[in-house]
Design a protein around this motif. Structure first.
Motif, PDB file in Angstrom:
ATOM      1  N   ALA A  71       0.832  -1.207   0.000  1.00 40.41           N
ATOM      2  CA  ALA A  71       0.000   0.000   0.000  1.00 40.41           C
ATOM      3  C   ALA A  71       0.867   1.257   0.000  1.00 40.41           C
ATOM      4  O   ALA A  71       0.538   2.256  -0.654  1.00 40.41           O
ATOM      5  CB  ALA A  71      -0.933  -0.002   1.203  1.00 40.41           C
ATOM      6  N   ALA A  72       1.957   1.202   0.705  1.00 39.40           N
ATOM      7  CA  ALA A  72       2.876   2.342   0.784  1.00 39.40           C
ATOM      8  C   ALA A  72       3.859   2.360  -0.376  1.00 39.40           C
ATOM      9  O   ALA A  72       4.627   3.320  -0.522  1.00 39.40           O
ATOM     10  CB  ALA A  72       3.642   2.313   2.099  1.00 39.40           C
ATOM     11  N   LYS A  73       3.858   1.312  -1.193  1.00 38.70           N
ATOM     12  CA  LYS A  73       4.797   1.185  -2.321  1.00 38.70           C
ATOM     13  C   LYS A  73       6.231   1.338  -1.834  1.00 38.70           C
ATOM     14  O   LYS A  73       7.021   2.141  -2.370  1.00 38.70           O
ATOM     15  CB  LYS A  73       4.451   2.180  -3.432  1.00 38.70           C
ATOM     16  N   SER A  74       6.541   0.533  -0.845  1.00 37.43           N
ATOM     17  CA  SER A  74       7.855   0.568  -0.230  1.00 37.43           C
ATOM     18  C   SER A  74       8.434  -0.838  -0.219  1.00 37.43           C
ATOM     19  O   SER A  74       7.721  -1.816   0.023  1.00 37.43           O
ATOM     20  CB  SER A  74       7.720   1.116   1.191  1.00 37.43           C
ATOM     21  N   PHE A  75       9.727  -0.933  -0.435  1.00 34.19           N
ATOM     22  CA  PHE A  75      10.389  -2.241  -0.569  1.00 34.19           C
ATOM     23  C   PHE A  75      11.806  -2.094  -0.025  1.00 34.19           C
ATOM     24  O   PHE A  75      12.768  -1.937  -0.770  1.00 34.19           O
ATOM     25  CB  PHE A  75      10.388  -2.647  -2.040  1.00 34.19           C
ATOM     26  N   SER A  76      11.963  -2.150   1.286  1.00 33.93           N
ATOM     27  CA  SER A  76      13.282  -1.945   1.882  1.00 33.93           C
ATOM     28  C   SER A  76      14.009  -3.274   2.066  1.00 33.93           C
ATOM     29  O   SER A  76      13.392  -4.321   2.224  1.00 33.93           O
ATOM     30  CB  SER A  76      13.159  -1.202   3.210  1.00 33.93           C
ATOM     31  N   LEU A  77      15.316  -3.209   2.044  1.00 39.11           N
ATOM     32  CA  LEU A  77      16.188  -4.379   2.196  1.00 39.11           C
ATOM     33  C   LEU A  77      16.915  -4.283   3.521  1.00 39.11           C
ATOM     34  O   LEU A  77      17.571  -3.274   3.803  1.00 39.11           O
ATOM     35  CB  LEU A  77      17.211  -4.436   1.053  1.00 39.11           C
ATOM     36  N   LYS A  78      16.803  -5.320   4.326  1.00 39.60           N
ATOM     37  CA  LYS A  78      17.523  -5.385   5.588  1.00 39.60           C
ATOM     38  C   LYS A  78      18.629  -6.420   5.490  1.00 39.60           C
ATOM     39  O   LYS A  78      18.394  -7.561   5.071  1.00 39.60           O
ATOM     40  CB  LYS A  78      16.579  -5.739   6.746  1.00 39.60           C
ATOM     41  N   ILE A  79      19.826  -5.989   5.863  1.00 35.76           N
ATOM     42  CA  ILE A  79      20.968  -6.898   5.897  1.00 35.76           C
ATOM     43  C   ILE A  79      21.370  -7.065   7.357  1.00 35.76           C
ATOM     44  O   ILE A  79      21.748  -6.082   8.019  1.00 35.76           O
ATOM     45  CB  ILE A  79      22.157  -6.354   5.074  1.00 35.76           C
ATOM     46  N   SER A  80      21.270  -8.258   7.842  1.00 37.91           N
ATOM     47  CA  SER A  80      21.620  -8.551   9.239  1.00 37.91           C
ATOM     48  C   SER A  80      23.048  -9.052   9.326  1.00 37.91           C
ATOM     49  O   SER A  80      23.569  -9.654   8.368  1.00 37.91           O
ATOM     50  CB  SER A  80      20.670  -9.612   9.799  1.00 37.91           C
ATOM     51  N   ASP A  81      23.681  -8.805  10.472  1.00 39.97           N
ATOM     52  CA  ASP A  81      25.049  -9.301  10.687  1.00 39.97           C
ATOM     53  C   ASP A  81      25.923  -8.989   9.462  1.00 39.97           C
ATOM     54  O   ASP A  81      26.511  -9.885   8.842  1.00 39.97           O
ATOM     55  CB  ASP A  81      25.012 -10.808  10.956  1.00 39.97           C
ATOM     56  N   SER A  82      26.007  -7.725   9.125  1.00 36.24           N
ATOM     57  CA  SER A  82      26.684  -7.331   7.886  1.00 36.24           C
ATOM     58  C   SER A  82      28.149  -7.784   7.876  1.00 36.24           C
ATOM     59  O   SER A  82      28.818  -7.839   8.921  1.00 36.24           O
ATOM     60  CB  SER A  82      26.590  -5.818   7.690  1.00 36.24           C
ATOM     61  N   GLN A  83      28.601  -8.122   6.680  1.00 33.17           N
ATOM     62  CA  GLN A  83      29.965  -8.622   6.490  1.00 33.17           C
ATOM     63  C   GLN A  83      30.710  -7.721   5.508  1.00 33.17           C
ATOM     64  O   GLN A  83      30.083  -7.022   4.710  1.00 33.17           O
ATOM     65  CB  GLN A  83      29.912 -10.057   5.959  1.00 33.17           C
ATOM     66  N   LEU A  84      32.044  -7.777   5.565  1.00 30.67           N
ATOM     67  CA  LEU A  84      32.850  -6.934   4.674  1.00 30.67           C
ATOM     68  C   LEU A  84      32.485  -7.181   3.205  1.00 30.67           C
ATOM     69  O   LEU A  84      32.491  -6.262   2.389  1.00 30.67           O
ATOM     70  CB  LEU A  84      34.336  -7.186   4.905  1.00 30.67           C
ATOM     71  N   GLY A  85      32.153  -8.424   2.889  1.00 28.18           N
ATOM     72  CA  GLY A  85      31.795  -8.768   1.513  1.00 28.18           C
ATOM     73  C   GLY A  85      30.463  -8.205   1.062  1.00 28.18           C
ATOM     74  O   GLY A  85      30.112  -8.310  -0.119  1.00 28.18           O
TER      75      GLY A  85
END
Lengths: 115, 113
Positions: A71-85
């Protein structure tokens, strides 16, 4: 016409932190697909995650998950435990169903993971 | 793991010259695409190709552009008479089914002088 907006040109976080990249889109279509692609430095684009608009459940792939708010036309990406790669350009893209499969792209977010 | 390849990685040409950018898609894929990215701008769709014909093209893909799958493995983009504004990174992609993941090549950087 469809448009995709990524409002964060660049982000940086410490290794192991969680980071969220935002993406909004504009469409009058009801049936479509959304994608996050990653482009590491000097390497080709690879798919991170894909969401079908008719599916209410948010897509997940290991440390990567999306928050799809149709409905909000939103599509966010969550990256957990981020790594150098994970350091890369991240592109959000939209595909209209039956559109001969062209991708419409956001401008990208440069994500830097600091050690 | 199969991947899309593109040659050359960098092409420098004079304005008005013809260039051919080459791509080898993943062998069992049926859908092929060209995109471009002008420096500092968004990636833009140029053309999609299926069953040996163009299925869709953007406004950018004018008469100066053409695509071909000459031998069942290569997929080429030809620009007949290059302009300065054609300078960009050109990406080839392929997919098994249209709605599935598109696999991208590393790109060809075209510089028109």
């Amino acid at each position: 016409a469809q448009t995709v907006t990524q409002s964060q040109p660049e982000m940086s976080v410490q290794e192991a932190e969680t980071v969220t990249l935002s993406c909004t889109y504009d469409t009058s279509e009801n049936n479509y697909y959304l994608f996050w692609y990653k482009q590491p430095p000097s390497r080709q684009m690879i798919l991170v995650i894909r969401q079908e608009a008719y599916k209410q459940q948010n897509a997940t792939e290991n440390r990567f998950s999306v928050n799809f708010q149709k409905a909000a036309k939103s599509f966010s990406l969550k990256i957990s435990d981020s790594q150098l790669g994970d350091t890369a350009m991240y592109f959000c893209a939209f595909m209209k169903h039956g559109s001969n499969y062209q991708l419409i792209w956001g401008a990208g977010t440069k994500l830097i993971i600091k050690p | 793991e199969p991947e899309v390849t593109q040659t050359p990685s960098h092409q420098v040409t004079q304005m008005g010259q013809e260039v051919i950018l080459r791509c080898v898609p993943i062998s069992n894929h049926l859908y092929f695409y060209w995109y471009r990215q002008i420096l500092g701008q968004k990636v833009e769709f140029l053309v999609s190709f299926y069953n040996n014909e163009i299925s869709e093209k953007s406004e950018i893909f004018d008469d100066q552009f053409s695509v071909e799958r000459p031998d069942g493995s290569n997929f080429t983009l030809k620009i007949r008479s290059t302009k300065l504004e054609d300078s960009a990174m050109y990406f080839c992609a392929s997919s098994d089914r249209g709605v599935d993941e598109q696999f991208f090549g590393p790109g060809t950087r075209l510089t028109v002088l």
